[in-house]
Each structure stands twice: as structure tokens, then as C-alpha cells.
Design a protein around this motif. Structure first.
Motif, PDB file in Angstrom:
ATOM      1  N   GLU A  64      32.029  18.953  24.344  1.00 50.35           N
ATOM      2  CA  GLU A  64      31.880  20.323  24.849  1.00 50.35           C
ATOM      3  C   GLU A  64      32.139  20.447  26.340  1.00 50.35           C
ATOM      4  O   GLU A  64      31.853  21.482  26.937  1.00 50.35           O
ATOM      5  N   GLY A  65      32.688  19.398  26.948  1.00 47.61           N
ATOM      6  CA  GLY A  65      32.966  19.441  28.380  1.00 47.61           C
ATOM      7  C   GLY A  65      34.175  18.609  28.727  1.00 47.61           C
ATOM      8  O   GLY A  65      34.627  17.761  27.948  1.00 47.61           O
ATOM      9  N   ALA A  66      34.720  18.837  29.915  1.00 49.74           N
ATOM     10  CA  ALA A  66      35.891  18.084  30.372  1.00 49.74           C
ATOM     11  C   ALA A  66      35.561  16.602  30.485  1.00 49.74           C
ATOM     12  O   ALA A  66      34.440  16.225  30.832  1.00 49.74           O
ATOM     13  N   ILE A  67      36.551  15.761  30.191  1.00 48.60           N
ATOM     14  CA  ILE A  67      36.373  14.310  30.270  1.00 48.60           C
ATOM     15  C   ILE A  67      37.204  13.767  31.428  1.00 48.60           C
ATOM     16  O   ILE A  67      38.423  13.895  31.452  1.00 48.60           O
ATOM     17  N   TYR A  68      36.512  13.191  32.395  1.00 49.95           N
ATOM     18  CA  TYR A  68      37.150  12.497  33.508  1.00 49.95           C
ATOM     19  C   TYR A  68      36.802  11.006  33.492  1.00 49.95           C
ATOM     20  O   TYR A  68      37.279  10.242  34.324  1.00 49.95           O
ATOM     21  N   SER A  69      35.970  10.618  32.557  1.00 51.61           N
ATOM     22  CA  SER A  69      35.520   9.242  32.396  1.00 51.61           C
ATOM     23  C   SER A  69      36.561   8.447  31.614  1.00 51.61           C
ATOM     24  O   SER A  69      37.033   8.891  30.570  1.00 51.61           O
ATOM     25  N   SER A  70      36.926   7.267  32.133  1.00 52.84           N
ATOM     26  CA  SER A  70      37.809   6.386  31.372  1.00 52.84           C
ATOM     27  C   SER A  70      36.987   5.675  30.307  1.00 52.84           C
ATOM     28  O   SER A  70      35.874   5.228  30.573  1.00 52.84           O
ATOM     29  N   PRO A  71      37.507   5.536  29.098  1.00 51.36           N
ATOM     30  CA  PRO A  71      36.751   4.849  28.054  1.00 51.36           C
ATOM     31  C   PRO A  71      36.655   3.351  28.306  1.00 51.36           C
ATOM     32  O   PRO A  71      37.579   2.740  28.839  1.00 51.36           O
ATOM     33  N   ALA A  72      35.527   2.785  27.919  1.00 45.72           N
ATOM     34  CA  ALA A  72      35.335   1.339  27.953  1.00 45.72           C
ATOM     35  C   ALA A  72      35.198   0.850  26.517  1.00 45.72           C
ATOM     36  O   ALA A  72      34.549   1.501  25.698  1.00 45.72           O
ATOM     37  N   VAL A  73      35.792  -0.294  26.216  1.00 43.56           N
ATOM     38  CA  VAL A  73      35.817  -0.822  24.850  1.00 43.56           C
ATOM     39  C   VAL A  73      35.116  -2.168  24.805  1.00 43.56           C
ATOM     40  O   VAL A  73      35.305  -3.023  25.675  1.00 43.56           O
ATOM     41  N   SER A  74      34.312  -2.357  23.771  1.00 47.27           N
ATOM     42  CA  SER A  74      33.717  -3.661  23.495  1.00 47.27           C
ATOM     43  C   SER A  74      33.658  -3.833  21.982  1.00 47.27           C
ATOM     44  O   SER A  74      32.995  -3.061  21.285  1.00 47.27           O
ATOM     45  N   GLY A  75      34.383  -4.833  21.478  1.00 48.09           N
ATOM     46  CA  GLY A  75      34.439  -5.026  20.040  1.00 48.09           C
ATOM     47  C   GLY A  75      35.025  -3.811  19.347  1.00 48.09           C
ATOM     48  O   GLY A  75      36.112  -3.348  19.690  1.00 48.09           O
ATOM     49  N   LYS A  76      34.281  -3.247  18.411  1.00 53.44           N
ATOM     50  CA  LYS A  76      34.748  -2.086  17.658  1.00 53.44           C
ATOM     51  C   LYS A  76      34.198  -0.782  18.221  1.00 53.44           C
ATOM     52  O   LYS A  76      34.310   0.269  17.578  1.00 53.44           O
ATOM     53  N   ARG A  77      33.625  -0.822  19.407  1.00 50.37           N
ATOM     54  CA  ARG A  77      32.991   0.368  19.972  1.00 50.37           C
ATOM     55  C   ARG A  77      33.690   0.806  21.255  1.00 50.37           C
ATOM     56  O   ARG A  77      34.115  -0.023  22.063  1.00 50.37           O
ATOM     57  N   VAL A  78      33.780   2.120  21.429  1.00 47.00           N
ATOM     58  CA  VAL A  78      34.350   2.691  22.637  1.00 47.00           C
ATOM     59  C   VAL A  78      33.368   3.717  23.188  1.00 47.00           C
ATOM     60  O   VAL A  78      32.800   4.504  22.435  1.00 47.00           O
ATOM     61  N   VAL A  79      33.152   3.683  24.505  1.00 47.58           N
ATOM     62  CA  VAL A  79      32.143   4.512  25.154  1.00 47.58           C
ATOM     63  C   VAL A  79      32.779   5.273  26.314  1.00 47.58           C
ATOM     64  O   VAL A  79      33.590   4.722  27.063  1.00 47.58           O
ATOM     65  N   LEU A  80      32.404   6.554  26.463  1.00 51.94           N
ATOM     66  CA  LEU A  80      32.808   7.332  27.629  1.00 51.94           C
ATOM     67  C   LEU A  80      31.818   8.459  27.862  1.00 51.94           C
ATOM     68  O   LEU A  80      30.994   8.779  27.017  1.00 51.94           O
ATOM     69  N   GLY A  81      31.914   9.055  29.038  1.00 53.39           N
ATOM     70  CA  GLY A  81      31.067  10.186  29.393  1.00 53.39           C
ATOM     71  C   GLY A  81      31.823  11.487  29.320  1.00 53.39           C
ATOM     72  O   GLY A  81      33.060  11.526  29.357  1.00 53.39           O
ATOM     73  N   SER A  82      31.095  12.608  29.227  1.00 51.67           N
ATOM     74  CA  SER A  82      31.711  13.928  29.142  1.00 51.67           C
ATOM     75  C   SER A  82      31.010  14.887  30.098  1.00 51.67           C
ATOM     76  O   SER A  82      29.829  14.714  30.431  1.00 51.67           O
ATOM     77  N   GLY A  83      31.741  15.909  30.497  1.00 56.30           N
ATOM     78  CA  GLY A  83      31.180  16.957  31.329  1.00 56.30           C
ATOM     79  C   GLY A  83      30.101  17.758  30.637  1.00 56.30           C
ATOM     80  O   GLY A  83      29.398  18.549  31.282  1.00 56.30           O
ATOM     81  N   ASP A  84      29.942  17.590  29.325  1.00 54.86           N
ATOM     82  CA  ASP A  84      28.880  18.292  28.602  1.00 54.86           C
ATOM     83  C   ASP A  84      27.515  17.623  28.763  1.00 54.86           C
ATOM     84  O   ASP A  84      26.518  18.081  28.199  1.00 54.86           O
ATOM     85  N   GLY A  85      27.461  16.537  29.560  1.00 56.53           N
ATOM     86  CA  GLY A  85      26.197  15.880  29.838  1.00 56.53           C
ATOM     87  C   GLY A  85      25.836  14.773  28.882  1.00 56.53           C
ATOM     88  O   GLY A  85      24.725  14.233  28.953  1.00 56.53           O
ATOM     89  N   ASN A  86      26.769  14.400  27.996  1.00 56.69           N
ATOM     90  CA  ASN A  86      26.503  13.343  27.033  1.00 56.69           C
ATOM     91  C   ASN A  86      27.362  12.106  27.292  1.00 56.69           C
ATOM     92  O   ASN A  86      28.485  12.210  27.794  1.00 56.69           O
ATOM     93  N   ILE A  87      26.818  10.960  26.921  1.00 53.78           N
ATOM     94  CA  ILE A  87      27.568   9.718  26.852  1.00 53.78           C
ATOM     95  C   ILE A  87      27.789   9.431  25.375  1.00 53.78           C
ATOM     96  O   ILE A  87      26.838   9.463  24.585  1.00 53.78           O
ATOM     97  N   TYR A  88      29.041   9.201  24.986  1.00 57.12           N
ATOM     98  CA  TYR A  88      29.408   9.065  23.580  1.00 57.12           C
ATOM     99  C   TYR A  88      29.824   7.633  23.267  1.00 57.12           C
ATOM    100  O   TYR A  88      30.489   6.970  24.075  1.00 57.12           O
ATOM    101  N   CYS A  89      29.473   7.198  22.061  1.00 57.26           N
ATOM    102  CA  CYS A  89      29.938   5.922  21.548  1.00 57.26           C
ATOM    103  C   CYS A  89      30.570   6.153  20.185  1.00 57.26           C
ATOM    104  O   CYS A  89      29.937   6.714  19.280  1.00 57.26           O
ATOM    105  N   PHE A  90      31.825   5.729  20.039  1.00 54.73           N
ATOM    106  CA  PHE A  90      32.568   5.915  18.801  1.00 54.73           C
ATOM    107  C   PHE A  90      32.936   4.571  18.195  1.00 54.73           C
ATOM    108  O   PHE A  90      33.061   3.570  18.905  1.00 54.73           O
ATOM    109  N   GLU A  91      33.155   4.582  16.897  1.00 53.61           N
ATOM    110  CA  GLU A  91      33.825   3.456  16.254  1.00 53.61           C
ATOM    111  C   GLU A  91      35.306   3.589  16.578  1.00 53.61           C
ATOM    112  O   GLU A  91      35.929   4.608  16.258  1.00 53.61           O
ATOM    113  N   SER A  92      35.856   2.588  17.226  1.00 50.15           N
ATOM    114  CA  SER A  92      37.202   2.737  17.772  1.00 50.15           C
ATOM    115  C   SER A  92      38.266   2.934  16.709  1.00 50.15           C
ATOM    116  O   SER A  92      39.264   3.616  16.939  1.00 50.15           O
TER     117      SER A  92
END
Length: 337
Positions: free
Chosen positions: A54-82
């Protein structure tokens, strides 16, 4: 001298991209300014999955194993299955999260606009600790080094926290009262107990990693924010504000300029890092050109113009294969023949 370079593919995102695309298991993953996370096939550039925040993303994603993490302008830090973009967890911060995470030993380290810096468990998304002694926001990527997490903030300081507890070990500033000259946008590099940064004050600074003492500072070359470390850790590279790439020998005693190369890129101020891979140094510029230089022969190997937009820090996936993203939203895979 110059090699033939061509795009393997070009992908046009539907918004600006101002971060470095991550690569993992055949995918290129990045966020854009309308809050969309996109994953492309490295081979074809075809979109494989996407997720809308819900917000602009200026954070570069970081990857570890099968997980990818980044921050968003909506105030959340997200972790996805890559592999498929499934949301594994999200952490709600107190304000926009524009900083880029660093993942080390199963822990995500990331700062935000709520003046907090956090350590979050990669698997569960639970906060391990939070440091709230900041006076400004964090928009850069931290360095994990010798038991510390080192990062700059928009309060004129560079911080070193204990990576396990979040306790402050030291903080450093360049003595300037002007917040715009602070190390807020720097990505520190380190070797042999010394941390190196280049802030907008155009000094290259060497700082003792143990106690935060200034070892030396030099303005011999007007390096601004854009630096990199050689793979053998014997040189710190810098991109000056006009034409030149420079290299300083790492060391505690003094600033020691090893060489300088006129690469011909003109006036320059983009804070994109210099990345060395297999004896070649890669970087982007504000005018849309990606350079590859030979630091041993001290010459430009190739230069490829993508467009007229700012090039973010490039991702060198292997020698002669470079993933690039420009501010106008074009993500490309370049191959040098």
C-alpha cells in the motif's frame, strides 16, 4: 578496449524503480514506486509473480535461502517466498520503511522512518530487539561486521549497535552541523577492523570498527556516497563527482591513493555502489550508462547506455552478466560478449 554489450531482455515496470534488484534461483525481484513487488525470470524477463503493497517501495530486497525481505512506504516489512510470492509474514513498523534490509544468520536488520532500527527473526517475523535512540530516519542498508550492525541515519550520525542485543556501541559524525552532509545514504564497507564511508561532504572517511574513532579523512578525490571494496579487500573504490574512478589502499595509518582513472562519465552524483566481480568493477551513472572497468589495467572495458535515467546499484550475477534498474522503471539483463 570496448566489448560488445547487449541487453538479453528489457522489462518496463509500470512505475519508477529506485532500488537494486535481487536475484535468486532464476528470478529477479524488485519493488517500484507504486508499491508493487515484481519477480521476473532471469532467462526471459517475463513476469512470474507480483504482490501489491500500500506504499511506495524504495527498499532493495534482501534474499536468504527461499525468502526475500523488503520494506514499504506503507509502514510494513514484508517477507515472501521467493519462488511464488506467497506472503510469509509482515511486520508493522511505526512509519514508512524505506531502508534496505541486510540478512545475516537468520536475522533481518533494517531501519525505518519511525526512528527505530530493528532486528527481526527471518523465520517468524518476530522482533528480536529494537533500538530507538535515533534522531532521524534510516534509508540506507546496514553493514553487519565484527559483531556489530553499522548504518547511517538522517540525524548526522553513523551508528554501531551490538548485533545480538541492539545496544549502542558507538556513534560517529563528521562534525558538520548540516544534516544534508550526514552519512544517511552511505552503504559502509569494512576491512581489517576499519569501516569506510563517503558522505555528501565529499570526504572518504576511515573509522575504527571497535570504538568509532576517526582514523583518517581525505578530500583528495571528491567521492560522494558511491564506494566499493575490492574482493581482496586491499582497495576502496570511489566514484567522484566528475569523470573519475579512484582507488585508495585500505589501512589505518593514512589515506593512500593508489590510482585514478578518467572514465569519462561527466558530472555525477548518483549514490550507486561500485561492485567488483572476478576482477571487473561495475557501476551505473545518472545519465543512464553502465560502466565496467578493469582496475588492474586501469581502463574502461565497456560502457553501455540504457537510457537517460539514473542507474541504481547494479547486481552482477556472474562475470559479464549484469542486472540493472533505472529510475524510470526499466529493468534489464546485460550481457557482454
Amino acid at each position: 578496449k570496448y566489448r560488445f554489450v547487449k541487453p538479453v531482455w528489457r522489462y518496463h515496470s509500470n512505475a519508477n524503480v529506485v532500488s537494486t534488484p535481487a536475484s535468486t534461483k532464476g528470478l529477479v525481484i524488485f519493488g517500484n514506486s507504486v508499491g508493487e513487488v515484481e519477480a521476473l525470470s532471469i532467462k526471459t524477463g517475463k513476469k512470474m509473480w507480483s504482490f501489491r503493497t500500500e506504499g511506495a517501495i524504495y527498499s532493495s530486497p534482501a534474499v536468504s535461502g527461499k525468502r526475500v525481505v523488503l520494506g514499504s512506504g506503507d509502514g510494513n516489512i514484508y517477507c515472501f517466498e521467493s519462488s511464488n510470492g506467497n506472503l510469509l509474514w509482515k511486520f508493522k513498523a511505526g512509519a514508512a520503511v524505506l531502508g534496505t534490509p541486510t540478512i545475516s544468520k537468520g536475522v533481518v536488520y533494517i531501519g525505518g522512518s519511525d526512528k527505530h532500527f530493528r532486528a527481526i527473526d527471518l523465520r517468524s517475523g518476530k522482533e528480536i530487539w529494537a533500538f530507538n535512540g535515533l534522531e532521524g530516519t534510516v534509508v540506507s542498508q546496514p553493514l553487519v561486521y565484527e559483531g556489530k550492525v553499522i548504518f547511517g541515519a538522517w540525524d548526522k550520525n553513523l551508528y554501531a549497535l551490538n548485533r545480538s542485543t541492539g545496544n549502542l556501541i558507538w556513534k560517529w559524525n563528521n562534525g558538520s552541523a548540516n544534516r544534508m552532509l550526514s552519512p544517511a545514504m552511505v552503504n559502509p564497507v569494512a576491512a581489517d577492523g576499519v569501516v569506510y564511508i563517503a558522505a555528501p561532504d565529499r570526504y572518504l572517511s576511515a573509522i575504527d570498527a571497535t570504538d568509532g574513532r576517526t582514523l583518517w579523512r581525505t578530500k583528495e578525490a571528491t567521492v560522494r556516497e558511491s564506494i566499493g571494496l575490492s574482493t581482496d579487500k586491499k582497495l576502496v573504490y570511489g566514484k567522484t563527482m566528475n569523470d573519475e574512478v579512484v582507488a585508495f589502499r585500505t589501512g589505518r595509518a593514512k589515506a593512500d591513493l593508489a590510482w585514478r582513472l578518467n572514465a569519462g562519465f561527466g558530472y555525477e552524483h548518483v549514490p550507486s555502489m561500485l561492485i567488483e566481480k572476478k576482477g571487473v568493477v561495475y557501476f551505473g551513472t545518472k545519465n543512464g550508462t553502465v560502466y565496467a572497468i578493469d582496475p588492474h589495467g586501469k581502463e574502461v572495458k565497456w560502457a553501455h547506455k540504457l537510457d537517460n535515467s539514473m542507474v541504481n546499484t547494479v547486481n552482477v550475477i556472474k562475470p559479464a552478466y549484469v542486472i540493472t534498474a533505472t529510475m524510470d522503471g526499466v529493468v534489464s539483463l546485460l550481457k557482454a560478449e
